[in-house]
Design a protein around this motif. Structure first.
Motif, short mmCIF file in Angstrom:
data_model
loop_
_atom_site.label_atom_id
_atom_site.label_comp_id
_atom_site.label_asym_id
_atom_site.label_seq_id
_atom_site.Cartn_x
_atom_site.Cartn_y
_atom_site.Cartn_z
N ILE A 265 5.69 15.41 -38.59
CA ILE A 265 4.68 16.47 -38.69
C ILE A 265 4.46 17.11 -37.33
O ILE A 265 4.30 16.41 -36.32
CB ILE A 265 3.35 15.89 -39.22
CG1 ILE A 265 3.57 15.22 -40.59
CG2 ILE A 265 2.28 16.96 -39.31
CD1 ILE A 265 2.53 14.19 -40.91
N THR B 185 1.77 18.97 -35.33
CA THR B 185 0.31 19.09 -35.47
C THR B 185 -0.25 20.39 -34.91
O THR B 185 -1.47 20.58 -34.92
CB THR B 185 -0.38 17.90 -34.77
OG1 THR B 185 -0.01 17.91 -33.38
CG2 THR B 185 0.03 16.59 -35.40
N ARG C 11 0.57 25.19 -39.97
CA ARG C 11 -0.33 24.84 -41.07
C ARG C 11 0.36 24.96 -42.43
O ARG C 11 0.26 24.07 -43.26
CB ARG C 11 -1.57 25.74 -41.03
CG ARG C 11 -2.58 25.42 -42.12
CD ARG C 11 -3.78 26.33 -42.02
NE ARG C 11 -4.48 26.14 -40.75
CZ ARG C 11 -5.54 26.87 -40.37
NH1 ARG C 11 -5.98 27.85 -41.16
NH2 ARG C 11 -6.12 26.64 -39.22
N ASN D 205 3.00 22.25 -42.84
CA ASN D 205 2.40 20.91 -43.01
C ASN D 205 1.82 20.74 -44.41
O ASN D 205 1.83 19.64 -44.97
CB ASN D 205 1.32 20.69 -41.95
CG ASN D 205 1.91 20.44 -40.58
OD1 ASN D 205 3.10 20.15 -40.47
ND2 ASN D 205 1.09 20.55 -39.54
N GLU D 206 1.31 21.82 -44.99
CA GLU D 206 0.81 21.73 -46.36
C GLU D 206 1.97 21.48 -47.32
O GLU D 206 1.86 20.67 -48.25
CB GLU D 206 0.08 23.02 -46.73
CG GLU D 206 -0.44 23.05 -48.16
CD GLU D 206 -1.42 21.92 -48.45
OE1 GLU D 206 -1.42 21.43 -49.60
OE2 GLU D 206 -2.17 21.52 -47.54
N ARG E 124 2.93 17.91 -47.08
CA ARG E 124 2.00 17.04 -47.78
C ARG E 124 2.25 17.06 -49.28
O ARG E 124 2.20 16.02 -49.95
CB ARG E 124 0.56 17.44 -47.46
CG ARG E 124 -0.47 16.49 -48.04
CD ARG E 124 -1.83 16.63 -47.39
NE ARG E 124 -2.20 18.02 -47.19
CZ ARG E 124 -2.54 18.56 -46.01
NH1 ARG E 124 -2.55 17.79 -44.93
NH2 ARG E 124 -2.87 19.83 -45.92
N CYS F 182 3.48 8.34 -40.74
CA CYS F 182 3.36 9.72 -40.29
C CYS F 182 3.73 9.79 -38.81
O CYS F 182 3.16 9.06 -37.99
CB CYS F 182 1.94 10.23 -40.49
SG CYS F 182 1.36 10.15 -42.20
N SER G 217 4.61 12.10 -35.22
CA SER G 217 4.53 13.32 -34.45
C SER G 217 5.18 13.04 -33.11
O SER G 217 4.98 11.95 -32.54
CB SER G 217 3.08 13.77 -34.24
OG SER G 217 3.03 14.97 -33.48
N HIS H 92 -5.85 13.08 -40.01
CA HIS H 92 -6.45 14.20 -40.74
C HIS H 92 -5.45 14.76 -41.75
O HIS H 92 -5.81 15.08 -42.89
CB HIS H 92 -6.88 15.29 -39.75
CG HIS H 92 -7.47 16.50 -40.40
ND1 HIS H 92 -8.74 16.51 -40.95
CD2 HIS H 92 -6.96 17.75 -40.61
CE1 HIS H 92 -8.98 17.69 -41.48
NE2 HIS H 92 -7.93 18.47 -41.28
N TRP H 93 -4.18 14.89 -41.33
CA TRP H 93 -3.16 15.40 -42.24
C TRP H 93 -3.01 14.51 -43.47
O TRP H 93 -2.84 14.98 -44.59
CB TRP H 93 -1.81 15.49 -41.51
CG TRP H 93 -0.68 15.95 -42.38
CD1 TRP H 93 -0.27 17.23 -42.59
CD2 TRP H 93 0.18 15.13 -43.19
NE1 TRP H 93 0.80 17.26 -43.48
CE2 TRP H 93 1.08 15.99 -43.86
CE3 TRP H 93 0.28 13.75 -43.40
CZ2 TRP H 93 2.07 15.50 -44.73
CZ3 TRP H 93 1.25 13.28 -44.27
CH2 TRP H 93 2.14 14.14 -44.92
#
Length: 493
Positions: A327, A329, A334, A337-338, A341, A358, A360, A390-391
């Motif tokens: 990911i 960040t 955005r 990343n969606e 997910r 996860c 990074s 948070h993700w």
């Protein structure tokens, strides 16, 4: 079978017999040579004289069937096998050094050292299970280490191969194994449960960190059957400084019901490699065994797993993979990343025992001195960890199934590949960048990961890329297995 004349200088199927290096209760080991093989070799020959245990002969038949089918650094290479029609033997490579049994005089070992040993053995078991074999005799004398560090599992006479006849189960009605290390379900005749090996490894880790065997030295069937309903004393009873994370691992391995242990050896190896991210439960704080009321309920309800027909070992392992999601960040990612997910959620929905890691990558400069704080004075590494949590929060995963990792590296693609290899990752999910001059000149991280990974890789495209429906380029290979809104599958291995 013809009587086998084994003596120094004799020649058997082209192998010249050297000295006897081990005289065991079930077999003898001889050094041998052959003109076309330059590596050190051992010939294992079963004992078949009057009064020998028939189970030893059947076990040798199992080893003859299984060993030639195995490969990789965690098993001894097999060069030849002779059947009982003429001369029964197997010829294997010599593994330098001694077995783990030689460390018994040093017990208890430092916690970190014992955990590192167990992690290597768990990795070896993961590889063995992927080859459809359950070892069923994990103990110190069955474990060696290559000079390069990998654990090697030896002695397959009690093993079960998921695609071969199980002669021990077909011909005998009593369980064979090393009593202190046998899993409870083995006493009930269950031999197709890979988590039995995890129980044995838990016994070994308990013993190597406390100096005490969790179930004593009992060799009687009545003594062994007590583990069907009686759990061991927690390690903290013997050592007050026992780390909570390590007790969590040990007691989870020693759960009576296999379903409460780790789903796979790979997940156990992952936990041992990342003790700081282990979710602690009541196991980690336990000072006493379960109360007698629990013991009596287990004893009289008879709820320990019974055999329900032949299991599918491959399907069981596939239901608990390690999935890594890479990911970015930054705010600009955005939409991607969606999409990542959504893809991860779909994968995990069908795999209730899967673990999600996860990732990074905090990119380092090749020649510059990197700052640990950003322009606002915040620690970059910590910020990434928070962003990963948070993700993942919308996925609503149990903490025991989720870990977050910030990798610091000059080459993000190599860092992801190294993490996947070191942690036995089964599936990588990674995003595809939009077209840019930099990507065209240097290549993309996703292309590097997809082309070099030894596991499955899903490349997810951000929505704007997916809507353009561009043809795949050499940098972004295209596939068609898993798709999510705004995503595409790439380079599935």
């Amino acid at each position: 079978m013809a009587k086998l004349a084994v003596r120094p200088g004799a020649v058997i199927d082209g192998f010249t017999i050297g000295e006897c290096v081990h005289n065991g209760g079930m077999a003898t080991l001889w050094s041998v040579t052959r003109s076309d093989l330059s590596v050190p070799l051992l010939m294992k020959i079963p004992r078949v004289s009057e009064g020998e245990d028939p189970a030893a002969i059947v076990g040798f038949e199992m080893e003859q069937m299984i060993l030639p089918r195995l490969s990789g650094p965690h098993v001894p290479a097999c060069f030849a096998a002779g059947d009982f029609l003429r001369h029964a033997y197997v010829v294997i490579e010599v593994i330098p050094g001694k077995t783990l049994y030689s460390r018994l005089a040093d017990l208890p070992l430092p916690y970190e050292e014992a955990a590192a040993i167990a992690g290597k053995v768990a990795a070896a078991l993961a590889d063995l299970h992927r080859q459809n074999v359950i070892h069923h005799d994990i103990k110190p004398s069955s474990i060696m280490f290559r000079p390069s560090g990998e654990a090697v599992l030896i002695d397959y006479g009690l093993s079960h191969h998921n695609q071969l006849p199980d002669l021990l189960q077909e011909e005998f009605r009593i369980p064979y194994g090393t009593a202190p290390y046998m899993a409870p379900e083995r006493l009930l005749g269950v031999r197709d449960e890979p988590r039995s090996d995890l129980f044995s490894l838990g016994v070994l880790l308990y013993f190597f960190t406390t100096g005490v065997r969790p179930f004593g030295e009992s060799e009687t069937m009545a003594g062994m059957r007590r583990r069907l309903w009686r759990d061991p004393h927690p390690p903290r009873k013997w050592r007050a400084d026992y780390p909570p994370w390590l007790q969590e691992i040990v007691l989870r391995c020693l759960e009576i019901e296999p379903v409460w242990r780790y789903p796979t050896a790979s997940q156990l190896a992952f936990e041992l490699a990342h003790p700081d991210q282990i979710k602690l439960t009541a196991r980690s704080e336990r000072l006493q065994r379960d109360p007698l009321s629990t013991v009596w309920r287990r004893r009289f309800n008879g709820n320990v797993t019974q055999s329900k027909g032949k299991s599918d070992l491959a399907a069981q392992l596939a239901s608990g993979p390690i999935v890594a999601v890479a990911i970015d960040t930054t705010e600009q990612s955005r939409e991607l990343n969606e999409a990542l997910r959504v893809t991860a959620e779909r994968i995990l929905a069908t795999l209730p025992s899967a673990r999600l890691a996860c990732l990074s990558v905090l990119k380092l400069g090749r020649i510059t001195i990197d700052r640990t704080l950003d322009d606002e004075g915040n620690n970059k590494h910590v910020d990434r960890l928070v962003a990963l949590r948070h993700w993942a929060s919308p996925l609503k995963l149990d903490e025991s199934r989720l870990t977050v990792h910030v990798l610091e590296a000059v080459d993000p693609g190599s860092a992801i590949l190294e993490f996947a290899a070191a942690n036995h990752v089964d599936h990588i999910v990674i995003g595809a960048r939009q077209n840019s001059i930099r990507r065209r000149l240097l290549g993309s991280v996703s292309a590097k990961v997809a082309s070099e990974a030894v596991c499955s890789v899903t490349v997810v495209r951000p929505p704007q890329l997916a809507s353009l429906q561009e043809p795949a380029t050499a940098e972004e290979p295209e596939g068609a297995a898993l798709r999510a809104p705004g995503s595409a599958q790439g380079a599935v291995r």
